[in-house]
Design an enzyme around this catalytic site. Structure first.
Site, PDB file in Angstrom:
ATOM      1  N   ASP A 226       0.715  -1.153  -0.002  1.00  0.00           N
ATOM      2  CA  ASP A 226      -0.098  -0.003  -0.045  1.00  0.00           C
ATOM      3  C   ASP A 226       0.755   1.387   0.011  1.00  0.00           C
ATOM      4  O   ASP A 226       0.775   2.163  -0.601  1.00  0.00           O
ATOM      5  CB  ASP A 226      -0.870   0.103   1.176  1.00  0.00           C
ATOM      6  CG  ASP A 226      -2.088  -1.098   1.206  1.00  0.00           C
ATOM      7  OD1 ASP A 226      -2.296  -1.347  -0.062  1.00  0.00           O
ATOM      8  OD2 ASP A 226      -2.539  -1.487   2.169  1.00  0.00           O
TER       9      ASP A 226
ATOM     10  N   SER B 160      -1.272 -10.881   6.741  1.00  0.00           N
ATOM     11  CA  SER B 160      -1.056  -9.600   6.956  1.00  0.00           C
ATOM     12  C   SER B 160      -0.687  -9.346   8.210  1.00  0.00           C
ATOM     13  O   SER B 160      -1.358  -9.988   9.415  1.00  0.00           O
ATOM     14  CB  SER B 160      -2.206  -8.424   6.720  1.00  0.00           C
ATOM     15  OG  SER B 160      -2.140  -7.341   7.295  1.00  0.00           O
TER      16      SER B 160
ATOM     17  N   ARG C 228       0.224   3.109  17.135  1.00  0.00           N
ATOM     18  CA  ARG C 228      -0.533   3.855  16.255  1.00  0.00           C
ATOM     19  C   ARG C 228      -0.239   5.316  16.591  1.00  0.00           C
ATOM     20  O   ARG C 228       0.093   6.435  16.154  1.00  0.00           O
ATOM     21  CB  ARG C 228      -1.772   3.583  15.810  1.00  0.00           C
ATOM     22  CG  ARG C 228      -2.014   2.226  14.839  1.00  0.00           C
ATOM     23  CD  ARG C 228      -0.949   2.248  13.894  1.00  0.00           C
ATOM     24  NE  ARG C 228      -1.236   1.186  12.850  1.00  0.00           N
ATOM     25  CZ  ARG C 228      -0.232   0.380  12.873  1.00  0.00           C
ATOM     26  NH1 ARG C 228       1.120   0.363  13.433  1.00  0.00           N
ATOM     27  NH2 ARG C 228      -0.156  -0.955  12.063  1.00  0.00           N
TER      28      ARG C 228
ATOM     29  N   ASP D 177      -7.230   1.015  12.147  1.00  0.00           N
ATOM     30  CA  ASP D 177      -5.899   1.960  12.229  1.00  0.00           C
ATOM     31  C   ASP D 177      -6.211   3.331  11.470  1.00  0.00           C
ATOM     32  O   ASP D 177      -5.551   4.374  11.957  1.00  0.00           O
ATOM     33  CB  ASP D 177      -4.672   1.246  11.454  1.00  0.00           C
ATOM     34  CG  ASP D 177      -3.977   0.293  12.285  1.00  0.00           C
ATOM     35  OD1 ASP D 177      -4.279   0.557  13.444  1.00  0.00           O
ATOM     36  OD2 ASP D 177      -3.437  -0.559  11.794  1.00  0.00           O
TER      37      ASP D 177
END
Length: 441
Positions: A57, A214, A138, A167
């Site tokens: 990404d 992932s 995060r 996220d």
């Protein structure tokens, strides 16, 4: 992917667009790597700071930003303990994708000290199992991004999180909290289209359409999602795990270790004081070889859907057990019960990305105060995936052997129990008397 720009610059308000549309736009002959010479397809930004991992990404986002906003892209990578291997070659990869530079910051000590340890002290666990590994990382990353944007003079920030996960919310709530002028612009989804886009623009990416799990890794944990895990009926494959061995393969001899704690915060292992990051790193190695901290759960994402994930948190599982056990000595019943109820809300706030919310900060002040006497040590026995408490001690222990003993003592007179029981059980006795009287009618 989300682009977030400051209203201090000329605002951009493009409509939401999907990865498929981005690919279609690229087919019109636009050269993504030369778009910085003028205005992009969707407007003009000067410089964007992108949260960069080197994965599919974020690798695709670099040329996409240049193509659509005609901007320079500064890639930002936070070292939160994900491992040296994940940081190697990132600068070359970022520049090959079209970035003007890569900024790397070591946030490991800050991450553990200012984010992990407060959650640990609070006893924050989401939905009975999840020790909040990604949730805690995060906000520290997003906070650093805001700082880097100021340092390099960027007028926007971006990340590669999709709308189906948590996220996206965590990043953007942090952006909003630290800079209320930041505005969300758009999102991108579609893994297959992203791969095709990368191929068309000769962007080096580490995956193919047949990629499996992932993963997200930091010093606290490693998460696994996707592939066979998307079906809750499937048992995880043995070779999937990377931090903790299979408990069946763990040593046949248990290992004892002592965790020293001061005011609810771990400070030492077997009497040796260590920095937050070093202490957690060492416990990950110890716990990992004993198969500690494997969690398989179906959780409720913030956006409403359920997801299945497997988490490896060896060091964190050890520390959570130690802190919780020491509280059994230093907190009374009312304090423990109230703290436990607040811990649930604390975990929910962290999971939802509300780290900089005044409510979490206020609750943290309570947690710090209530655990100020939670000082001492806990001896743990690690054996084939289990953490067993062997002993605990504290100079602030509320446990008194002279009171707890079955023998008679001066402080506690067992004869007092009779009167207490009569008063304590009075409501039940009155109710039973009423039932008995009504039964006679």
């Amino acid at each position: 992917m989300q682009v977030t720009s400051s209203s201090s610059t000329k605002p951009l308000v493009p409509s939401p667009v999907r990865a498929t549309e981005a690919v279609m736009a690229s087919d019109k002959g636009t050269d993504a790597l030369s778009a910085t010479n003028g205005k992009g397809l969707r407007g003009k930004l000067n410089k964007v700071v992108l949260a960069y991992s080197g994965g599919l990404d974020t690798s695709v986002i670099v040329p996409w930003l240049r193509e659509n906003y005609g901007c320079e892209v500064v890639c930002f990578t936070a070292d939160v303990g994900q491992g040296i291997s994940e940081l190697e070659g990132l600068e070359a990869k970022a520049k090959a994708s079209g970035a003007c530079q890569l900024v790397v910051k070591d946030l490991t000590q800050e991450f553990v000290k200012d984010y992990v340890y407060p959650c640990l002290r609070a006893g924050a666990v989401y939905e009975r199992k999840y020790l909040l590994g990604t949730s805690m990382a995060r906000p520290v990353i997003a906070k650093a991004m805001v700082d880097v944007a100021k340092e390099v003079g960027a007028d926007a920030v971006a990340h590669g999180c999709t709308g189906k996960g948590n996220d996206q919310v965590r990043f953007e709530l942090t952006f909003f909290s630290l800079n209320p002028d930041l505005q969300v612009e758009w999102d991108i989804t579609g893994r297959e289209d992203a791969i095709e886009y990368a191929k068309k623009h000769n962007v080096p990416v580490p995956v193919t359409k047949k990629s499996i799990y992932s993963r997200d890794r930091n010093l606290w944990h490693l998460s696994h999602e996707g592939d066979i895990l998307e079906d809750p009926r499937n048992e995880p494959k043995k070779d999937m795990y990377m931090m903790a061995v299979d408990p069946e393969d763990a040593p046949n001899k248990p290992e004892y270790l002592e965790i020293g704690i001061v005011s609810g915060i771990p400070v030492s292992i077997n009497g040796k004081e260590l920095s937050p990051a070093s202490l957690l790193s060492e416990l990950n190695e110890i716990g990992g070889r004993h198969g500690i901290g494997r969690i398989d759960m179906v959780e409720n994402r913030l956006v409403g859907m359920k997801s299945r994930g497997v988490y490896e948190t060896p060091g964190g599982t050890i520390l959570a057990a130690a802190c919780r056990e020491l509280e059994s000595l230093t907190l009374d019943r009312e304090a423990i019960q109230f703290k436990d109820t607040r811990a649930l809300k604390y975990a929910e706030l962290v999971y939802a990305g509300r780290w900089f919310d005044p409510l979490r900060e206020s609750m943290d002040a309570f947690m710090e105060n209530i655990t100020k006497t939670t000082t001492g040590s806990v001896m743990l026995k690690l054996y084939k995936g289990s953490v067993i408490v062997a002993s605990r001690k504290s100079p602030y222990s509320l446990y008194r052997e002279d009171i707890s003993s079955f023998e008679s003592g001066q402080i506690y007179d067992q004869a007092d129990a009779a009167g207490f029981i009569k008063l304590y059980g009075l409501p039940m006795r009155v109710r039973a008397m009423l039932v008995k009287e009504q039964g006679k009618k």
